[in-house]
Design an enzyme around this catalytic site. Structure first.
Site, mmCIF file in Angstrom:
data_model
loop_
_atom_site.group_PDB
_atom_site.id
_atom_site.type_symbol
_atom_site.label_atom_id
_atom_site.label_comp_id
_atom_site.label_asym_id
_atom_site.label_seq_id
_atom_site.Cartn_x
_atom_site.Cartn_y
_atom_site.Cartn_z
ATOM 1 N N GLU A 160 16.424 27.178 -13.988
ATOM 2 C CA GLU A 160 15.973 27.033 -15.274
ATOM 3 C C GLU A 160 14.474 27.429 -15.204
ATOM 4 O O GLU A 160 13.709 27.622 -14.303
ATOM 5 C CB GLU A 160 16.295 25.848 -15.681
ATOM 6 C CG GLU A 160 15.293 24.722 -15.473
ATOM 7 C CD GLU A 160 15.708 23.553 -16.372
ATOM 8 O OE1 GLU A 160 16.453 23.404 -17.074
ATOM 9 O OE2 GLU A 160 15.045 22.329 -16.070
ATOM 10 N N ASP A 166 6.417 21.981 -20.164
ATOM 11 C CA ASP A 166 6.808 23.259 -20.266
ATOM 12 C C ASP A 166 5.681 24.073 -20.967
ATOM 13 O O ASP A 166 5.977 24.711 -21.964
ATOM 14 C CB ASP A 166 8.228 23.310 -21.093
ATOM 15 C CG ASP A 166 9.232 22.217 -20.601
ATOM 16 O OD1 ASP A 166 9.166 21.816 -19.541
ATOM 17 O OD2 ASP A 166 10.133 21.874 -21.511
#
Length: 339
Positions: free
Chosen positions: A210, A50
């Site tokens: 997401e 991420d």
């Protein structure tokens, strides 16, 4: 995005850091005749899920990631390919604690009001009702960061699994986008960026997504997101997808005009023979030649115990849409240009 903490990649990362003065280098060096013009993927062969990146006032790039390195790793580079581990955003004493035993996932770094502002998710695995998003600030990109606590929890904002924040400014206003498989939402922030304005929540994309990131280019907005399973090693189905809109809040659509609110999208990056589980992209960074670059994470298909390694690819713009060559991670690519 949600994450288990990988022990093996953590050990490997610190062994790598200690062995070469904290420089995190790629696995396979290019041949002598190419080493000054190309790089190999993964850019960093250890787990940095991420990623979020910023070019700071000192001219360096700083990268932050989900805390497979405890307390949120901070890396620095002057060329996007050679990264040095500087330390962590927090310590055991200063890390956020408003979600007991929560992990710090999916940070998002920004420069707001002359401070470095780090939005972050705080959650335990499966804690979709109590997880939430918080914020911390620092005067320098390498920290130390001071936590200002939570902006909201899932059960307070009415959005289940409220993680994966992304900050953007538009027309003098500040907004936070977020969401994980229960809709992508936006929320207006107050001028300090450290608190929310009530009753400003709106949904902008459906339940397939997401890890939202929005990029503005040539009058259009591009909503990047991830679909599929993030964290199952070689069985991960994670992919990076995108939609486009003429408005920050949508409607975002695919090339056929079908809305992301109904879970339609264009695939930007998916796995290949070497990489699998390609998702949760960073901000787009433009080099001195005008080329655009994007980071994301992926498992190595033959060595998933490394965790979600750091991959970088060039973004090409074709007929108003972003594309990655081959729609999958490159093994070798030309270097970004910085003069």
């Amino acid at each position: 995005m949600r994450s288990y903490l990988f022990v093996l990649p953590l050990i490997y990362l610190f062994l790598t850091a200690c062995s070469n003065g904290n420089d995190l280098n790629i696995d396979d060096e290019p041949s002598d005749e190419n080493k000054n013009s190309t790089y190999n993927n993964p850019v960093v062969p250890t787990s940095l899920p991420d990623p979020t990146i910023i070019k700071a006032a000192d001219g360096y790039f700083y990268l932050y990631a989900t805390e497979d390195v405890h307390n949120t790793p901070i890396l620095r580079s002057d060329n996007l390919t050679d990264w040095k581990l500087l330390g962590t955003a927090f310590t055991n004493e200063t890390r956020p604690n408003w979600e007991p035993n929560g992990g710090i996932w999916a940070p998002d770094i920004n420069y707001i009001n002359e401070k470095y502002v780090l939005y972050y998710s705080l959650s335990v695995w499966g804690g979709g009702n109590t997880c939430g998003i918080g914020v911390a600030t620092a005067t320098k990109p390498e920290g130390p960061f001071t936590d200002h606590g939570k902006l909201f929890r899932s059960n307070e904002i009415g959005v289940h699994n409220s993680i994966d924040p992304f900050y953007i400014e538009e027309d003098g206003k500040k907004y936070l986008f977020w969401g994980s498989f229960f809709g992508i939402y936006s929320q207006e922030l107050n001028d300090d960026g450290l608190s929310i304005k009530p009753a400003t929540t709106r949904q902008v994309a459906g339940t397939a997504f997401e890890a939202v990131y929005i990029h503005k280019k040539d009058g259009n907005y591009y909503l990047f997101a991830s679909v599929g399973s993030c964290c199952e090693g070689a069985n991960s189905s994670y992919r990076t997808v995108v939609g486009r809109s003429e408005n920050l809040f949508g409607p975002y659509v695919n090339k056929n005009g079908e809305p992301m609110l109904e879970n339609h999208y264009e695939v930007l990056i998916e796995g290949n023979d070497k990489f699998v589980g390609t998702g949760h992209n960073s901000e787009i960074i433009t080099d001195d030649k005008g080329s655009d670059w994007i980071f994301y994470h992926s498992y190595l298909r033959q060595n998933p115990n490394r965790g979600r390694v750091l991959v970088m690819d060039q973004v090409h713009w074709v007929n108003g849409w972003p594309e990655i060559t081959g729609q999958s991670p490159s093994t070798e690519n030309s270097l970004p240009v910085f003069e």
